[in-house]
Motif scaffolding. Structure first.
Motif, PDB file in Angstrom:
ATOM      1  N   GLY A 305       0.783  -1.227   0.000  1.00 39.46           N
ATOM      2  CA  GLY A 305       0.000   0.000   0.000  1.00 39.46           C
ATOM      3  C   GLY A 305       0.811   1.271   0.000  1.00 39.46           C
ATOM      4  N   LYS A 306       2.112   1.177  -0.244  1.00 36.63           N
ATOM      5  CA  LYS A 306       2.985   2.358  -0.239  1.00 36.63           C
ATOM      6  C   LYS A 306       3.551   2.585  -1.643  1.00 36.63           C
ATOM      7  CE  LYS A 306       2.996   2.849   4.369  1.00 36.63           C
ATOM      8  NZ  LYS A 306       2.409   1.558   4.785  1.00 36.63           N
ATOM      9  N   ALA A 307       3.792   3.860  -1.950  1.00 37.44           N
ATOM     10  CA  ALA A 307       4.361   4.231  -3.246  1.00 37.44           C
ATOM     11  C   ALA A 307       5.298   5.414  -3.057  1.00 37.44           C
ATOM     12  CB  ALA A 307       3.257   4.579  -4.245  1.00 37.44           C
ATOM     13  N   ILE A 308       6.087   5.682  -4.090  1.00 32.12           N
ATOM     14  CA  ILE A 308       6.977   6.846  -4.107  1.00 32.12           C
ATOM     15  C   ILE A 308       6.534   7.768  -5.232  1.00 32.12           C
ATOM     16  CG2 ILE A 308       9.318   7.606  -4.670  1.00 32.12           C
ATOM     17  CD1 ILE A 308      10.353   5.209  -3.119  1.00 32.12           C
ATOM     18  N   VAL A 309       6.453   9.057  -4.929  1.00 29.05           N
ATOM     19  CA  VAL A 309       6.155  10.084  -5.918  1.00 29.05           C
ATOM     20  C   VAL A 309       7.338  11.045  -5.982  1.00 29.05           C
ATOM     21  CG1 VAL A 309       4.627  11.981  -6.581  1.00 29.05           C
ATOM     22  CG2 VAL A 309       3.669   9.938  -5.509  1.00 29.05           C
ATOM     23  N   ARG A 310       7.737  11.378  -7.193  1.00 29.39           N
ATOM     24  CA  ARG A 310       8.826  12.340  -7.409  1.00 29.39           C
ATOM     25  C   ARG A 310       8.187  13.701  -7.688  1.00 29.39           C
ATOM     26  NH1 ARG A 310      12.388  13.420 -12.015  1.00 29.39           N
ATOM     27  NH2 ARG A 310      14.498  13.886 -11.291  1.00 29.39           N
ATOM     28  N   THR A 311       8.502  14.700  -6.872  1.00 27.88           N
ATOM     29  CA  THR A 311       7.762  15.957  -6.878  1.00 27.88           C
ATOM     30  C   THR A 311       8.684  17.157  -7.061  1.00 27.88           C
ATOM     31  OG1 THR A 311       7.914  16.354  -4.485  1.00 27.88           O
ATOM     32  CG2 THR A 311       6.147  14.910  -5.244  1.00 27.88           C
ATOM     33  N   GLU A 312       8.120  18.235  -7.578  1.00 27.68           N
ATOM     34  CA  GLU A 312       8.851  19.488  -7.743  1.00 27.68           C
ATOM     35  C   GLU A 312       8.889  20.269  -6.430  1.00 27.68           C
ATOM     36  OE1 GLU A 312       7.718  20.643 -12.341  1.00 27.68           O
ATOM     37  OE2 GLU A 312       6.289  21.068 -10.752  1.00 27.68           O
ATOM     38  N   ARG A 313       9.977  20.957  -6.185  1.00 26.75           N
ATOM     39  CA  ARG A 313      10.109  21.876  -5.056  1.00 26.75           C
ATOM     40  C   ARG A 313       9.970  23.300  -5.591  1.00 26.75           C
ATOM     41  NH1 ARG A 313      13.561  22.237  -0.350  1.00 26.75           N
ATOM     42  NH2 ARG A 313      13.601  19.946  -0.259  1.00 26.75           N
ATOM     43  N   LYS A 314       9.022  24.031  -5.070  1.00 30.09           N
ATOM     44  CA  LYS A 314       8.766  25.392  -5.563  1.00 30.09           C
ATOM     45  C   LYS A 314       9.951  26.315  -5.317  1.00 30.09           C
ATOM     46  CE  LYS A 314       3.710  25.523  -5.189  1.00 30.09           C
ATOM     47  NZ  LYS A 314       2.555  26.126  -4.479  1.00 30.09           N
ATOM     48  N   GLY A 315      10.091  27.270  -6.228  1.00 33.24           N
ATOM     49  CA  GLY A 315      11.044  28.349  -6.032  1.00 33.24           C
ATOM     50  C   GLY A 315      12.478  28.049  -6.403  1.00 33.24           C
ATOM     51  N   LEU A 316      12.747  26.851  -6.933  1.00 34.80           N
ATOM     52  CA  LEU A 316      14.125  26.485  -7.224  1.00 34.80           C
ATOM     53  C   LEU A 316      14.465  26.513  -8.702  1.00 34.80           C
ATOM     54  CD1 LEU A 316      14.696  23.563  -4.692  1.00 34.80           C
ATOM     55  CD2 LEU A 316      15.300  25.979  -4.466  1.00 34.80           C
ATOM     56  N   TYR A 317      13.466  26.649  -9.563  1.00 33.85           N
ATOM     57  CA  TYR A 317      13.725  26.767 -10.994  1.00 33.85           C
ATOM     58  C   TYR A 317      12.875  27.914 -11.525  1.00 33.85           C
ATOM     59  CZ  TYR A 317       9.340  24.185 -11.316  1.00 33.85           C
ATOM     60  OH  TYR A 317       8.042  23.790 -11.170  1.00 33.85           O
ATOM     61  N   THR A 318      13.364  28.548 -12.565  1.00 30.00           N
ATOM     62  CA  THR A 318      12.690  29.746 -13.064  1.00 30.00           C
ATOM     63  C   THR A 318      11.721  29.455 -14.194  1.00 30.00           C
ATOM     64  OG1 THR A 318      14.492  30.199 -14.616  1.00 30.00           O
ATOM     65  CG2 THR A 318      14.656  31.174 -12.411  1.00 30.00           C
TER      66      THR A 318
END
Length: 409
Positions: A305-318
């Motif tokens: 029942g567990k998964a991994i999601v790869r997510t964006e971090r705000k404010g680090l790319y223009t």
């Protein structure tokens, strides 16, 4: 077209090997094909831009230099649409309309055999129908149709046909297939429509899921949902969906700027319960409303029942011009039933789209391309949450682009 625009988003301009074939003809190498004996395949790009395929038996420790230990990809790049199975490598050369098998020879990763196919403007999704039978789905821009090709990889014999998914309509001029999944003798295809220009595109506000019987491919019903947009993504590039141990199917919708480009919609996880033939109207895991507080793309199941999601971090790319090269991706462990998130304490990662998570024998292997801390395979114990560094890549490695098992278990 939409994939031309997305090519600007990712690491470098997309180019595949060039082949010259007459329709229906096959080209073969006289050299003996390399049969891999190692357990894992890794695709890496160096800081000088050169790319290498390397194979190894261990991800848990040690150090490796792709340039010294790998086979140079000639010509590069191939990392987006590479398919790995039973020690062999495949992809579609869209420019010359060919399905290609590759091999390692004389220290280089080169074309081995190819067979002509027709009508593939893009490769959207693939599934293995059996050990030796591969089915690829793609959109034909000229014909405005979704096509399939089935390939027997033992002799590269093929059959082709049309998948009855409705063509783009109104202002829409492109279609993307984000997932294709066989569930109880039916084929589920998740898709969406786009309006694109040469330098931009937007996605419609509806997720469509076609349910077709198989192998006849007769439409049974079409499901619609507007809670997010762009279901899944190109599954040669990274995982976006899976079936759990109890037969439930989950997929992630990706409205962030790197896929759906509809950022006002939330990234969300959807569920189709086993045997239900409906998207669960009571289930919507809103990633953007969680501690993640942004959009995510890759989605890998690690069990229980567990998964991994790869997510964006705000404010680090223009913007998209530096999206692929700036370390700004986090990895979150998500509980699908409780709908909770927990950030894994890994260095920030870079590379817009990567095949970077592998689960084997209770260990989760995660590749990370950090800015200052180097490129590593990390080992996660999902039971305890413990993380440790595994295989280290030489300091002249820029990206670990793909990590895959060479032989399915």
């Amino acid at each position: 077209m939409i994939h031309r625009y997305r090519g600007l988003i990712h690491f470098v301009a997309f180019a595949l090997l060039s082949v010259v074939l007459l329709p229906g003809c096959r080209e073969q190498s006289g050299e003996q094909e390399h049969i891999a004996q190692k357990k894992y395949s890794i695709y890496a790009m160096m800081k000088n831009g050169k790319e290498y395929i390397l194979q190894t038996d261990s991800l848990a420790s040690g150090e490796i230099n792709p340039e010294k230990s790998g086979a140079r990809v000639v010509p590069a790049p191939l990392y987006y649409e590479l398919i790995v199975r039973d020690g062999r490598y495949y992809s579609i050369d869209r420019r010359k309309s060919a399905f290609v098998r590759y091999k390692i020879a004389n220290g280089e990763f080169v074309r081995d055999t190819a067979i002509a196919i027709t009508g593939f403007s893009s490769v959207e999704n693939y599934n293995w129908l059996s050990r030796d039978s591969l089915m690829i789905l793609g959109y034909d821009e000229d014909a405005r149709k979704v096509r399939y090709v089935k390939i027997d990889v033992r002799n590269l014999s093929i059959s082709q046909g049309i998948v009855p998914v409705p063509a783009p309509f109104g202002n829409y001029n492109w279609l993307s297939i984000g997932f294709s999944q066989f569930l109880e003798n039916k084929l589920y295809i998740g898709y969406c429509y786009h309006t694109y220009t040469l330098d931009n595109y937007t996605t419609g506000d509806t997720i469509y899921t076609a349910i077709l019987d198989y192998p006849q491919l007769r439409p049974q019903k079409t499901l619609k949902d507007t809670r997010s947009v762009y279901p899944g993504g190109v599954n040669t590039r990274q995982s976006h969906s899976f079936v759990t141990e109890n037969g439930d199917f989950y997929f992630i919708a990706c409205p962030g700027i790197a896929l759906g480009n509809y950022p006002e919609k939330p990234t969300g996880i959807f569920r189709i319960r086993k045997s239900s033939e409906e998207i669960d109207s009571e289930y919507f895991f809103n990633i953007s409303a969680s501690a993640i507080n942004n959009h995510g793309y890759g989605f890998w199941y690690i069990g229980n029942g567990k998964a991994i999601v790869r997510t964006e971090r705000k404010g680090l790319y223009t913007g998209m011009k530096d999206h692929y090269k700036v370390p700004h991706f986090d990895f979150y462990l998500v509980d699908l039933e409780k709908q909770t998130t927990s950030r894994l304490p890994l260095p920030l990662d870079k590379g817009t789209s990567r095949q970077c998570v592998l689960v084997e024998n209770g260990t989760v292997y995660i590749t990370v391309n950090s800015g200052n801390e180097g490129c590593y395979v990390w080992l996660l114990n999902p039971g305890t949450g413990a993380l440790k560094k595994g295989l280290k890549f030489s300091d002249d490695t820029e990206y670990i682009l793909r990590l895959e098992r060479l032989n399915d278990q």
